[in-house]
Design a protein around this motif. Structure first.
Motif, PDB file in Angstrom:
ATOM      1  N   MET A   1     -72.681  35.434   3.416  1.00 41.84           N
ATOM      2  CA  MET A   1     -71.621  36.125   3.942  1.00 41.84           C
ATOM      3  C   MET A   1     -71.197  35.374   4.938  1.00 41.84           C
ATOM      4  SD  MET A   1     -70.435  40.172   4.021  1.00 41.84           S
ATOM      5  CE  MET A   1     -70.392  40.324   2.256  1.00 41.84           C
ATOM      6  N   SER A   2     -69.932  35.355   5.693  1.00 37.29           N
ATOM      7  CA  SER A   2     -69.530  34.453   6.601  1.00 37.29           C
ATOM      8  C   SER A   2     -69.075  35.412   7.732  1.00 37.29           C
ATOM      9  CB  SER A   2     -68.423  33.642   6.330  1.00 37.29           C
ATOM     10  OG  SER A   2     -68.022  33.057   7.284  1.00 37.29           O
ATOM     11  N   ASN A   3     -69.232  35.253   8.863  1.00 31.84           N
ATOM     12  CA  ASN A   3     -68.852  36.066  10.003  1.00 31.84           C
ATOM     13  C   ASN A   3     -67.895  35.521  10.938  1.00 31.84           C
ATOM     14  OD1 ASN A   3     -68.660  37.671  12.815  1.00 31.84           O
ATOM     15  ND2 ASN A   3     -70.363  36.491  13.478  1.00 31.84           N
ATOM     16  N   PRO A   4     -66.368  36.110  10.734  1.00 30.86           N
ATOM     17  CA  PRO A   4     -65.254  35.526  11.436  1.00 30.86           C
ATOM     18  C   PRO A   4     -64.859  35.865  12.641  1.00 30.86           C
ATOM     19  CG  PRO A   4     -64.645  37.109  10.071  1.00 30.86           C
ATOM     20  CD  PRO A   4     -66.255  37.174   9.907  1.00 30.86           C
TER      21      PRO A   4
ATOM     22  N   PRO B   1     -66.638  30.946  -0.396  1.00 27.29           N
ATOM     23  CA  PRO B   1     -66.950  29.409  -0.806  1.00 27.29           C
ATOM     24  C   PRO B   1     -68.086  28.989   0.134  1.00 27.29           C
ATOM     25  CG  PRO B   1     -64.713  29.687  -0.062  1.00 27.29           C
ATOM     26  CD  PRO B   1     -65.321  30.933   0.444  1.00 27.29           C
ATOM     27  N   PRO B   2     -68.859  27.871  -0.575  1.00 29.83           N
ATOM     28  CA  PRO B   2     -69.916  27.466   0.322  1.00 29.83           C
ATOM     29  C   PRO B   2     -69.848  27.358   1.830  1.00 29.83           C
ATOM     30  CG  PRO B   2     -69.629  26.116  -1.585  1.00 29.83           C
ATOM     31  CD  PRO B   2     -68.502  27.017  -1.525  1.00 29.83           C
ATOM     32  N   HIS B   3     -70.824  27.927   2.516  1.00 27.62           N
ATOM     33  CA  HIS B   3     -70.782  28.100   3.931  1.00 27.62           C
ATOM     34  C   HIS B   3     -72.123  27.810   4.398  1.00 27.62           C
ATOM     35  CE1 HIS B   3     -71.209  32.071   2.157  1.00 27.62           C
ATOM     36  NE2 HIS B   3     -71.740  32.627   3.467  1.00 27.62           N
ATOM     37  N   PRO B   4     -72.298  27.588   5.804  1.00 30.94           N
ATOM     38  CA  PRO B   4     -73.875  27.175   6.122  1.00 30.94           C
ATOM     39  C   PRO B   4     -74.482  28.593   7.016  1.00 30.94           C
ATOM     40  CG  PRO B   4     -72.196  26.723   7.950  1.00 30.94           C
ATOM     41  CD  PRO B   4     -71.330  27.156   6.689  1.00 30.94           C
TER      42      PRO B   4
ATOM     43  N   ILE C   1     -79.233  25.766   5.853  1.00 26.37           N
ATOM     44  CA  ILE C   1     -78.848  26.021   4.250  1.00 26.37           C
ATOM     45  C   ILE C   1     -77.525  26.447   4.195  1.00 26.37           C
ATOM     46  CG2 ILE C   1     -79.427  28.688   3.885  1.00 26.37           C
ATOM     47  CD1 ILE C   1     -81.099  28.266   1.572  1.00 26.37           C
ATOM     48  N   ALA C   2     -76.805  26.274   3.010  1.00 26.94           N
ATOM     49  CA  ALA C   2     -75.501  26.652   2.337  1.00 26.94           C
ATOM     50  C   ALA C   2     -75.679  27.448   1.180  1.00 26.94           C
ATOM     51  CB  ALA C   2     -74.635  25.462   2.450  1.00 26.94           C
ATOM     52  N   HIS C   3     -74.612  28.214   1.070  1.00 25.85           N
ATOM     53  CA  HIS C   3     -74.650  28.891  -0.088  1.00 25.85           C
ATOM     54  C   HIS C   3     -73.160  29.752  -0.362  1.00 25.85           C
ATOM     55  CE1 HIS C   3     -75.080  33.521   1.360  1.00 25.85           C
ATOM     56  NE2 HIS C   3     -74.901  32.763   2.193  1.00 25.85           N
ATOM     57  N   SER C   4     -72.959  29.981  -1.644  1.00 23.52           N
ATOM     58  CA  SER C   4     -71.621  30.702  -2.124  1.00 23.52           C
ATOM     59  C   SER C   4     -71.840  31.953  -2.826  1.00 23.52           C
ATOM     60  CB  SER C   4     -70.957  29.901  -3.060  1.00 23.52           C
ATOM     61  OG  SER C   4     -71.615  29.359  -4.407  1.00 23.52           O
ATOM     62  N   GLU C   5     -70.882  32.842  -2.540  1.00 24.23           N
ATOM     63  CA  GLU C   5     -71.327  34.018  -3.273  1.00 24.23           C
ATOM     64  C   GLU C   5     -69.739  34.798  -3.953  1.00 24.23           C
ATOM     65  OE1 GLU C   5     -73.849  36.699  -0.071  1.00 24.23           O
ATOM     66  OE2 GLU C   5     -72.276  35.593   0.750  1.00 24.23           O
ATOM     67  N   VAL C   6     -69.713  34.686  -5.146  1.00 18.44           N
ATOM     68  CA  VAL C   6     -68.696  35.449  -5.925  1.00 18.44           C
ATOM     69  C   VAL C   6     -69.010  36.495  -6.915  1.00 18.44           C
ATOM     70  CG1 VAL C   6     -67.050  34.391  -7.468  1.00 18.44           C
ATOM     71  CG2 VAL C   6     -67.837  32.847  -5.634  1.00 18.44           C
ATOM     72  N   SER C   7     -68.018  37.590  -6.824  1.00 17.16           N
ATOM     73  CA  SER C   7     -68.185  38.404  -7.752  1.00 17.16           C
ATOM     74  C   SER C   7     -68.144  38.074  -9.205  1.00 17.16           C
ATOM     75  CB  SER C   7     -67.131  39.745  -7.343  1.00 17.16           C
ATOM     76  OG  SER C   7     -65.950  39.345  -7.108  1.00 17.16           O
TER      77      SER C   7
ATOM     78  N   PHE D   1     -68.933  23.729  -6.984  1.00 16.21           N
ATOM     79  CA  PHE D   1     -67.980  25.123  -6.584  1.00 16.21           C
ATOM     80  C   PHE D   1     -66.650  24.475  -6.544  1.00 16.21           C
ATOM     81  CE2 PHE D   1     -66.057  28.254  -4.072  1.00 16.21           C
ATOM     82  CZ  PHE D   1     -66.768  29.132  -4.418  1.00 16.21           C
ATOM     83  N   PRO D   2     -65.768  25.081  -7.294  1.00 16.53           N
ATOM     84  CA  PRO D   2     -64.306  24.691  -7.153  1.00 16.53           C
ATOM     85  C   PRO D   2     -63.641  25.147  -5.799  1.00 16.53           C
ATOM     86  CG  PRO D   2     -64.501  26.813  -8.698  1.00 16.53           C
ATOM     87  CD  PRO D   2     -66.024  26.321  -8.121  1.00 16.53           C
ATOM     88  N   GLY D   3     -62.980  24.154  -5.335  1.00 13.80           N
ATOM     89  CA  GLY D   3     -62.010  24.498  -4.369  1.00 13.80           C
ATOM     90  C   GLY D   3     -62.658  24.159  -2.934  1.00 13.80           C
ATOM     91  N   GLY D   4     -63.911  23.653  -3.034  1.00 18.30           N
ATOM     92  CA  GLY D   4     -64.299  22.888  -1.606  1.00 18.30           C
ATOM     93  C   GLY D   4     -65.155  24.058  -0.783  1.00 18.30           C
TER      94      GLY D   4
END
Length: 329
Positions: free
Chosen positions: A1-4, A81-84, A125-131, A305-308
């Protein structure tokens, strides 16, 4: 999860004035949540209680997002999307729904309610999380753990664990990290930690023996829960300093109440936390951002991962200062 976003202070004190507090009753500080959009073009709103100026960490727990229940048909669900990440471990815990996790270790894992995904992103590391497409309602918590200095550049890792359900008098408990109620999680961490989901029956009273060396935080998901004399409402997090040997939880409502109990010994190190990175200096953060934007080997690649991937935001026009918890009064 990303922290904006950055941090905002939101604190209220517990039920007692310090001078009037009965002997043996721990102090409870109540941290209120703020609503922020989860990063990315399809932002999902989450309620954030850590970090904030009033409290940066509880033990090594440094980040707490609480989300849902969201109707996926209305909100779009989770789409990260993939994030570090650097210098931390991520903890995914769901109450409902299903999330697909992919990372640059090559992991492809689904997490469901009552299951733990723990990912270590030390050096990078990088990961993606999608419901998943079958998810109708998404509801849960996303938590981060700061790695201590000696382990903050550790190698990538991923662990999945399904804790057993423990039936207590008036409560159900799942211990996903550390030890509680006679159960111990086998999941590896780099500092002592406690993480458990607790569901209280209507009007139930539950007393839990806890480690006196730990400070604790109780994040309430549903129902009003009285923690050692202080009422916590949904989305609030109650903080109890180290020294308490028992925590008493009371469900104040006529419906089941659910909460997540976190704990650990006070984390004595200062950290620099910005976006998805934890370091010890402004220069650590600048380097991590440069490496991510340059598609460095440091983070690896999720190729399908679609969309970058998620770009890093611009750095602030100031030196990012280290922070730690305020002194206990």
């Amino acid at each position: 999860m990303s922290n904006p976003e950055g941090d905002v202070e939101a604190l209220r004190r517990g039920a007692f004035v310090e001078s009037d507090r009965p002997a043996g009753v721990p102090r409870v500080d109540v941290l209120s949540a703020r609503e922020v959009p989860l990063g990315g073009p399809r932002a999902m709103l989450v309620r954030r209680t850590l970090p904030q100026r009033a409290r940066t960490l509880i033990g090594a727990w440094c980040f707490a997002d609480h989300y849902g229940p969201h109707q996926v048909a209305e909100s779009g669900g989770m789409h990260m999307p993939p994030h570090p990440h650097t210098g931390l471990q991520t903890v995914t815990w769901l109450f409902s729904g299903e999330v697909e996790h992919r990372d640059t270790l090559g992991t492809h894992s689904l997490v469901r309610p009552g299951e733990l995904n723990l990912m270590t992103g030390g050096h990078g590391i990088a990961h993606s999380e999608v419901s998943t497409p079958d998810t109708r309602v998404i509801h849960g918590v996303q938590l981060w753990v700061a790695l201590p200095e000696e382990h903050r550049d550790t190698a990538r890792d991923f662990q999945h664990y399904v804790p057993e359900l423990v039936q207590l008098d008036g409560a159900r408990v799942r211990v996903f990290l550390g030890s509680l109620a006679g159960r111990t999680s086998p999941v590896r961490t780099f500092t002592p930690l406690l993480g458990a989901e607790i569901v209280l029956e209507p009007r139930a009273v539950l007393s839990l023996a806890v480690n006196t060396a730990f400070e604790h935080g109780l994040l309430v998901d549903g129902g009003d829960v009285r923690l050692t004399g202080t009422v916590l409402r949904p989305a609030e997090l109650g903080y109890v300093p180290h020294g308490a040997d028992t925590l008493t939880l009371v469900n104040e409502t006529d419906i089941p109440a659910r909460a997540v109990l976190l704990g650990g010994p006070p984390f004595g190190e200062e950290i620099v936390m910005w976006w998805n990175f934890i370091g010890r200096s402004h220069e650590d953060i600048v380097k991590a951002r440069e490496d991510w934007e340059a598609s460095s080997e440091r983070f690896g690649v999720i190729g399908d991962f679609p969309g970058g991937r998620l770009p890093a935001p611009a750095l602030p026009n100031a030196v990012i200062r280290p922070r730690r918890n305020p002194l206990i009064r």
